[in-house]
Design an enzyme around this catalytic site. Structure first.
Site, mmCIF file in Angstrom:
data_model
loop_
_atom_site.group_PDB
_atom_site.id
_atom_site.type_symbol
_atom_site.label_atom_id
_atom_site.label_comp_id
_atom_site.label_asym_id
_atom_site.label_seq_id
_atom_site.Cartn_x
_atom_site.Cartn_y
_atom_site.Cartn_z
ATOM 1 N N HIS A 152 0.826 -1.214 0.000
ATOM 2 C CA HIS A 152 0.000 0.000 0.000
ATOM 3 C C HIS A 152 0.863 1.269 0.000
ATOM 4 O O HIS A 152 0.569 2.222 -0.737
ATOM 5 C CB HIS A 152 -0.970 0.013 1.180
ATOM 6 N N HIS B 112 -9.414 -1.836 -4.774
ATOM 7 C CA HIS B 112 -8.328 -2.198 -3.852
ATOM 8 C C HIS B 112 -7.369 -3.200 -4.502
ATOM 9 O O HIS B 112 -6.151 -3.113 -4.321
ATOM 10 C CB HIS B 112 -8.830 -2.736 -2.514
ATOM 11 N N ASP C 153 -3.314 -2.845 -4.981
ATOM 12 C CA ASP C 153 -2.284 -3.853 -4.690
ATOM 13 C C ASP C 153 -1.422 -4.135 -5.929
ATOM 14 O O ASP C 153 -0.197 -4.277 -5.825
ATOM 15 C CB ASP C 153 -2.936 -5.176 -4.245
ATOM 16 N N HIS D 112 -1.199 -11.452 -4.982
ATOM 17 C CA HIS D 112 0.161 -10.897 -4.926
ATOM 18 C C HIS D 112 1.136 -11.800 -5.671
ATOM 19 O O HIS D 112 2.041 -11.338 -6.344
ATOM 20 C CB HIS D 112 0.606 -10.725 -3.477
#
Ligand SMILES: [Zn+2]
Length: 313
Positions: A83, A269, A273, A296
């Site tokens: 973030h 969001h 990321d 991720h």
């Protein structure tokens, strides 16, 4: 990887500090983000460890990607970096020294809003070279900051393009999830997610840095979680710092802690990321980055693939 020296590089005009609890470790840490010189890039400094080891915010420093991105250099680690790194990239900060007194970044409100606001308040300036320091620095002068250019001609947002052309599609996938970088006339990020819960369902977001500000369109989107997975994650020793104050949580009946900041806040969001993870490349290639149901792990795999192609060129 070499940065394109022709593009002016930026850093913070002055340092700022933020503290809070990390999502996974649940430990309170303090972070001081400082200006840095041209070419230093963004790097973490574990000021709580002997000799204050440096951990570069680069793809080759990625250590693991379980639910958050962790970087490591030798024995020093720092977790949940995405973030803050997204906020620095989204606000156009190429060089920053990030001092932290623990192993995980604070989650804050679950978004990059407070990071982006702190960066905007600190101000962004053209970075200077270490070999050519500002003569007679005033008391306000900090390392890497040229006062002469302060508040002038800031690059709009995002360290873009310049060092790598995406000539043909590059992608990684796992099952039906994927992340791709497609040749495009302008950089764009598009993200889709699909959950079997009516509160989230199938939702998409597409963002172009040149037309919409990171601070208003992406930074405020918060981390989200599914209520039925929370006990399991806690039992695995994860999300010790998670709460209804720093993550949107939903179950089969809807959101437990509304209101949302955007109708498609979860998709935004995920896009946040993705920006943080891809920013480990140093600069974004000009491309349309398109992701669906990714993680991720896939974000980092794409960054590694782009970096490997760059190294071969
Ligand atoms: Zn996140």
């Amino acid at each position: 990887m070499e940065l394109n020296v022709e593009l002016p590089q930026q850093t913070l005009a002055r340092e700022f500090e933020m503290s809070g609890v990390g999502l996974h470790g649940g430990v309170l840490t303090a972070v001081r983000v400082k200006p840095a010189y041209v070419g230093e890039g963004r790097y973490f400094v574990r000021v709580d460890l002997p000799n204050s080891p440096h951990i570069p915010a680069r793809v080759d420093a990625v250590n693991q990607t379980t639910l958050s991105t962790e970087l490591a250099a030798e024995d020093a680690r720092v977790r949940t970096v995405e973030h803050l790194l997204a906020a620095l990239a989204g606000m156009g900060v190429d060089n920053a020294r990030i001092e932290i007194n623990g192993a995980e970044l604070p989650l804050l409100d679950g978004s990059a809003k407070l990071w982006a606001e702190a960066i905007a308040t600190a101000g962004i300036v053209q970075a200077t070279g270490e070999q050519n320091p500002t003569p007679n620095p005033s008391p306000r002068a900090e390392r890497g900051v040229s006062e002469a250019v302060e508040n002038n001609n800031n690059r709009p947002a995002m360290p873009l393009g310049g060092y790598l052309e995406i000539k043909e599609p590059i992608w990684v996938y796992q099952g039906d999830a994927f992340v791709a970088a497609l040749p495009a006339p302008a950089t764009r990020f598009t993200y889709g997610i699909d959950f079997d819960l009516p509160a989230i369902g199938n939702q998409w977001h597409s963002w172009t840095p040149s037309t919409e500000s990171f601070e208003s369109a992406i930074a405020p989107a918060r981390t989200f979680g599914l209520a039925h997975q929370i006990d399991q994650l806690r039992a695995s020793g994860l999300i010790k710092g998670g709460s209804l104050d720093n993550a949107l949580v939903c179950d089969a009946n809807g959101w437990l802690n509304p209101p949302l900041r955007f109708a498609n806040e979860p998709a935004r969001h995920k896009l946040l990321d993705l920006i943080g993870d891809l920013s480990l490349l140093g600069r974004f290639p000009q491309a349309h980055f398109l992701a669906y149901k990714a993680s991720h792990s896939l974000h980092i795999q794409l960054a590694q693939k782009i970096q490997a192609l760059n190294n071969d060129q």
